[in-house]
Design an enzyme around this catalytic site. Structure first.
Site, PDB file in Angstrom:
ATOM      1  CG  ASP A  93       8.270  26.612 -34.600  1.00 59.96           C
ATOM      2  OD1 ASP A  93       8.734  27.720 -34.888  1.00 59.96           O
ATOM      3  OD2 ASP A  93       8.550  25.560 -35.193  1.00 59.96           O
ATOM      4  CB  CYS A 102       4.687  -0.343   1.260  1.00 58.02           C
ATOM      5  SG  CYS A 102       3.612  -1.475   2.120  1.00 58.02           S
ATOM      6  CB  CYS A 110      -0.914   0.016   1.220  1.00 61.98           C
ATOM      7  SG  CYS A 110       0.026   0.152   2.739  1.00 61.98           S
ATOM      8  CG  ASP A 163      10.887  25.732 -31.852  1.00 56.30           C
ATOM      9  OD1 ASP A 163      10.730  26.964 -31.996  1.00 56.30           O
ATOM     10  OD2 ASP A 163      10.692  24.913 -32.762  1.00 56.30           O
TER      11      ASP A 163
HETATM   12  P1  ADP Z   1      10.240  29.181 -36.899  1.00 57.43           P
HETATM   13  O1  ADP Z   1      10.367  29.964 -35.633  1.00 57.43           O
HETATM   14  O2  ADP Z   1       8.988  29.505 -37.617  1.00 57.43           O
HETATM   15  O3  ADP Z   1      10.435  27.719 -36.702  1.00 57.43           O
HETATM   16  P2  ADP Z   1      12.982  29.643 -37.492  1.00 57.43           P
HETATM   17  O4  ADP Z   1      13.201  30.302 -36.178  1.00 57.43           O
HETATM   18  O5  ADP Z   1      13.561  28.307 -37.672  1.00 57.43           O
HETATM   19  O6  ADP Z   1      11.432  29.656 -37.849  1.00 57.43           O
HETATM   20  O7  ADP Z   1      13.546  30.592 -38.598  1.00 57.43           O
HETATM   21  C1  ADP Z   1      13.151  31.914 -38.621  1.00 57.43           C
HETATM   22  C2  ADP Z   1      13.791  32.678 -39.705  1.00 57.43           C
HETATM   23  O8  ADP Z   1      15.192  32.721 -39.524  1.00 57.43           O
HETATM   24  C3  ADP Z   1      13.575  32.095 -41.061  1.00 57.43           C
HETATM   25  O9  ADP Z   1      12.349  32.485 -41.595  1.00 57.43           O
HETATM   26  C4  ADP Z   1      14.761  32.673 -41.811  1.00 57.43           C
HETATM   27  O10 ADP Z   1      14.498  33.997 -42.203  1.00 57.43           O
HETATM   28  C5  ADP Z   1      15.849  32.714 -40.789  1.00 57.43           C
HETATM   29  N1  ADP Z   1      16.735  31.560 -40.822  1.00 57.43           N
HETATM   30  C6  ADP Z   1      16.963  30.686 -39.831  1.00 57.43           C
HETATM   31  N2  ADP Z   1      17.869  29.764 -40.197  1.00 57.43           N
HETATM   32  C7  ADP Z   1      18.196  30.038 -41.463  1.00 57.43           C
HETATM   33  C8  ADP Z   1      19.071  29.447 -42.429  1.00 57.43           C
HETATM   34  N3  ADP Z   1      19.777  28.353 -42.135  1.00 57.43           N
HETATM   35  N4  ADP Z   1      19.137  30.014 -43.628  1.00 57.43           N
HETATM   36  C9  ADP Z   1      18.440  31.101 -43.914  1.00 57.43           C
HETATM   37  N5  ADP Z   1      17.602  31.702 -43.075  1.00 57.43           N
HETATM   38  C10 ADP Z   1      17.474  31.195 -41.867  1.00 57.43           C
HETATM   39 MG    MG Z   2      10.570  25.536 -36.318  1.00 57.08          MG
END
Ligand code: ADP
Ligand code: MG
Length: 731
Positions: free
Chosen positions: A425, A18, A15, A629
């Site tokens: 996101d 324990c 229980c 994220d």
């Molecule tokens: P979300 O938040 O919608 O997932 P991200 O944060 O991954 O989008 O990306 C946001 C923005 O950052 C993209 O729309 C782009 O403008 C820019 N970005 C991020 N990584 C890259 C990359 N490797 N090449 C070009 N642009 C990028």
């Molecule tokens: Mg994303």
């Protein structure tokens, strides 16, 4: 010294008391930081810095229980299952014996009263027969283990429910035995002892059965993968045990069979039913190059796969581990309940003694006081309290896993049940994360598109971002070769910088470029038109000058709109955050009828939004897929990630979704809400039952036999209530 986590299998728990006792014993071991004991799965999870397994096991043994090191996830489950089958068999036999012996004792009580009516007083033969039967019952498999548990509880000074029953039964038996030998004493409770042991055994049997049913969903997962595989070698096919499959082996999976290991299709194509791993209800077509998961079912066609991950690293092992971990944890509510259960037994013993004296002081005499005391001891067993949360969590996490929703632990389940705000996101979450390039426009000095593709494509080669992958793929169509960049840097959620062919290249959003001193022009009509369609656009700069932009379309997931609608129906507010540009973000959000949008957010911004929302009193879930994220997933009350997303996002998440179906998010919330409701009901009934039952028993309104029945009913109610979570919810 670094922390290690050890899992032990515990035997002999009955229980919540324990559980509390073993946790205390483990915490007393040097170096132990955290010990969690689960009554339902019979395990302890111990996080410690340098405490040896032997020390932990010794501590558990000293507390009066047995322990050993647990095996790997799958094996443990199979073992738990066969243990439970044996348990059930034993309980059934004990129940039959208990009833077989208790019935004549109770029958004699009635028959005896009739027989005795002629002879006034006197100790007649049938009392002696009752006593003999009662002694047999107490020593039989129906009574022996309980009494032994009670004696052990006294020796180890670890009050538990066996102790309460033992005290009750022994008090009943001894007072009756004294009545047989001492003239003038009339305190016969043989039938009460019989009823107590009878009901306890019936209750234990039903409870074992229900508990077994609760974990069978999880065990079904373990059983799902076949034990053998068909290996293709030198043109022939041989059957080998799955344990012998090596990464890279070619495995044939015929029509209508279960895929034995995770792999990639190298030959043929088939419809694959993935519902058991991802919750997707419709079969999906899997052809050469596609990944298939062990445990899924090939339902139309035959495929050959190359094994990619095995054993502990396979998807199904991850599911099993997740389910087990979820069940090892504890909700805040259960932690309180366990603490209460821990002090409960001594309190009940004290109340029982008070009852005895109370009746004596009230001038009612010893005999009715004794009867009331026995009833108090038996009715107050806190076993329903100990079962309240673990059974609900076990059933809920098992049911969720079968639908492709992996809940990290009990606390995550509880938190998900309280969510009223969900932040999504955009890229890779609301959208599929498989963008394709729709256009590239060269500007300023740059006029040669192939040269621009070489610069942008090469710069993006080392980035894992979906936009980067799309740009690299498109660049390869325009130029024959890309070159490895030097001085590559990726800023999550902003863009990349690199040196290609000696030139400084930037690819990313407008603020990213502006921060590096690039003069970014206002988007022209063509550029804005892309954004209004919901496309992402990224700028390219070469040697500090703007070189052009690329438009990329990323389809919104089919399930997104339904998920948003479903969430509203649940009364959950929905918002979107993204690192993408404002125009694009607004276009995607409005197509999904999301009205709260935060564009151009850095990873830190995302977690800041989560915290700000929390500060205003909301309970926030964040759904994301990427590295960018991770801070928000951690900051949120519940982080939700896709199994297909980045490892970093998954590590930060509380809930992982096996498929790519966004309606799993509201489904998870709904299941969690029901679980929280069931847990609350369970705890309420368990507590209220004791609060009401003890005064009734103490004042002599409940006989010991009825007390035993009530106590059985209360724990069974809790288990049955939890089992309701197995069925798919509609609301
Ligand atoms: P979300 O938040 O919608 O997932 P991200 O944060 O991954 O989008 O990306 C946001 C923005 O950052 C993209 O729309 C782009 O403008 C820019 N970005 C991020 N990584 C890259 C990359 N490797 N090449 C070009 N642009 C990028
Ligand atoms: Mg994303």
């Amino acid at each position: 010294m670094s922390d290690t986590s050890v899992k032990l299998r515990i035997e002999g728990m009955t229980c919540g008391a324990c559980v509390a006792r073993i946790e205390r014993a483990l915490h007393a071991v040097d170096g132990v930081r955290r010990a969690r004991v689960n009554l339902t799965t019979e395990t302890a999870t111990v996080d410690s810095a340098g405490a040896g397994v032997e020390m932990l096991i010794a501590a558990v043994r000293a507390a009066g229980y047995d322990a050993r090191r647990a095996q790997s996830a799958g094996r443990e489950l199979t073992e738990l299952e066969s243990n439970q089958a044996a348990d059930l068999q034993r309980q059934r036999q004990a129940m039959v014996q208990a009833i077989g012996l208790a019935l004549p004792i109770i029958g004699l009580e009635w028959a005896g009263a009739v027989l005795q009516s002629g002879h006034a007083g006197g100790h007649v033969w049938w009392r002696i027969l009752q006593g003999l039967l009662c002694a047999m019952l107490m020593l039989s498999p129906a009574g022996g283990p309980i009494l032994a548990g009670g004696v052990r509880a006294i020796i180890h000074r670890a009050p538990n429910m066996d102790l309460l029953i033992t005290l009750g039964v022994v008090a009943a038996f001894v007072s009756s035995a004294v009545s047989v030998v001492a003239p003038g004493v009339d305190m016969y409770h043989f039938h009460a002892a019989a009823m107590i042991l009878g009901f306890i055994n019936v209750g234990k049997y039903l409870e074992t059965r229900a508990r077994r049913e609760a974990s069978s969903a999880v065990a079904a997962l373990a059983r799902r993968t076949p034990k053998t595989a068909l290996r293709v070698r030198d043109g022939g096919v041989e059957t080998i045990p799955v344990a012998q499959v090596a990464v890279g082996d070619r495995i044939r999976v015929p029509d209508d069979t279960v895929v034995p290991v995770d792999g990639t299709v190298c030959e043929g194509s088939a419809a694959v039913d993935q519902s058991m791993m991802t919750g997707e209800s419709l079969p999906v077509t899997r052809a050469v190059g596609d990944a298939v998961l062990g445990g899924t079912v090939v339902c139309d066609g035959t495929i050959t796969i190359v094994a990619t991950s095995l054993g502990e690293s396979s998807a199904i092992a991850a599911v099993l581990r997740a389910v087990e971990d979820a069940q090892a944890g504890k909700t805040g509510m259960q932690r309180i309940a366990d603490r209460v259960a821990g002090v409960f037994v001594p309190v009940v013993v004290a109340l029982a003694v008070l009852t005895l004296f109370g009746w004596g002081l009230a001038g009612e005499g010893f005999a009715p006081g004794l009867k009331a005391m026995i009833a108090v001891l038996v009715i107050a067993c806190p076993c329903a309290m100990g079962l309240a949360t673990p059974t609900a969590v076990l059933v809920a996490t098992g049911a969720a896993a079968l639908r492709g929703i992996l809940v990290r632990d009990a606390a995550a389940l509880e938190a998900a049940g309280r969510i009223d705000f969900v932040m999504f996101d955009k890229t890779g979450t609301l959208t599929a994360g498989e963008p394709v390039v729709t256009s590239m426009v060269a500007m300023g000095e740059a006029t040669d598109l192939s040269a621009l593709w070489r610069l942008a494509g090469s710069a993006e080669q080392f980035s894992q971002h979906p936009l980067a992958r799309a740009i690299v793929a498109e660049a390869k169509c325009h130029v024959v070769t890309l070159t490895d960049p030097t001085a590559f840097r990726s800023e999550p959620g902003r863009g990349v910088s690199a040196t290609v062919d000696g030139r400084a290249v930037l690819v990313g959003g407008s603020t990213f470029l502006a921060d590096r001193g690039v003069d970014v022009p206002r988007p022209d009509d063509a550029h804005r038109a892309r954004m209004v369609e919901g496309q992402s656009t990224v700028w390219i700069a070469v040697d500090g000058e703007i070189g052009g932009w690329i438009g990329l379309a990323d389809a919104v997931r089919d399930s997104a709109a339904a998920a948003v609608r479903e969430m509203r129906r649940l009364g959950v507010e929905v918002a979107m955050v993204t690192g993408d540009a404002t125009g694009t973000a607004l276009a995607v959000a409005s197509s999904l009828e999301i009205f709260a949008v935060d564009p151009e957010a850095t990873p830190e911004d995302k977690s800041l939004f989560v915290r700000r929302k929390q500060a205003s009193g909301a309970r926030v879930a964040f759904v994301g897929d990427g590295i960018n994220d991770a801070p928000a997933l951690t900051a949120a009350d519940v982080g939700i990630a896709f199994a297909a997303g980045t490892d970093i996002a998954k590590a930060a998440a509380d809930i992982t979704l096996m498929g790519d179906d966004l309606t799993q998010v509201p489904a998870a919330i709904r299941l969690a809400r029901r679980s929280v409701r069931v847990i609350k009901q369970n705890l309420f009934w368990a507590f209220i039952y004791n609060v009401l039952a003890i005064p009734l028993a103490a004042t002599g309104r409940v006989s010991p036999g009825i007390a035993a029945a009530a106590m059985m009913v209360s724990s069974i109610t809790v288990v049955l209530n939890s089992l309701r979570l197995r069925t798919a919810p509609n609301r």
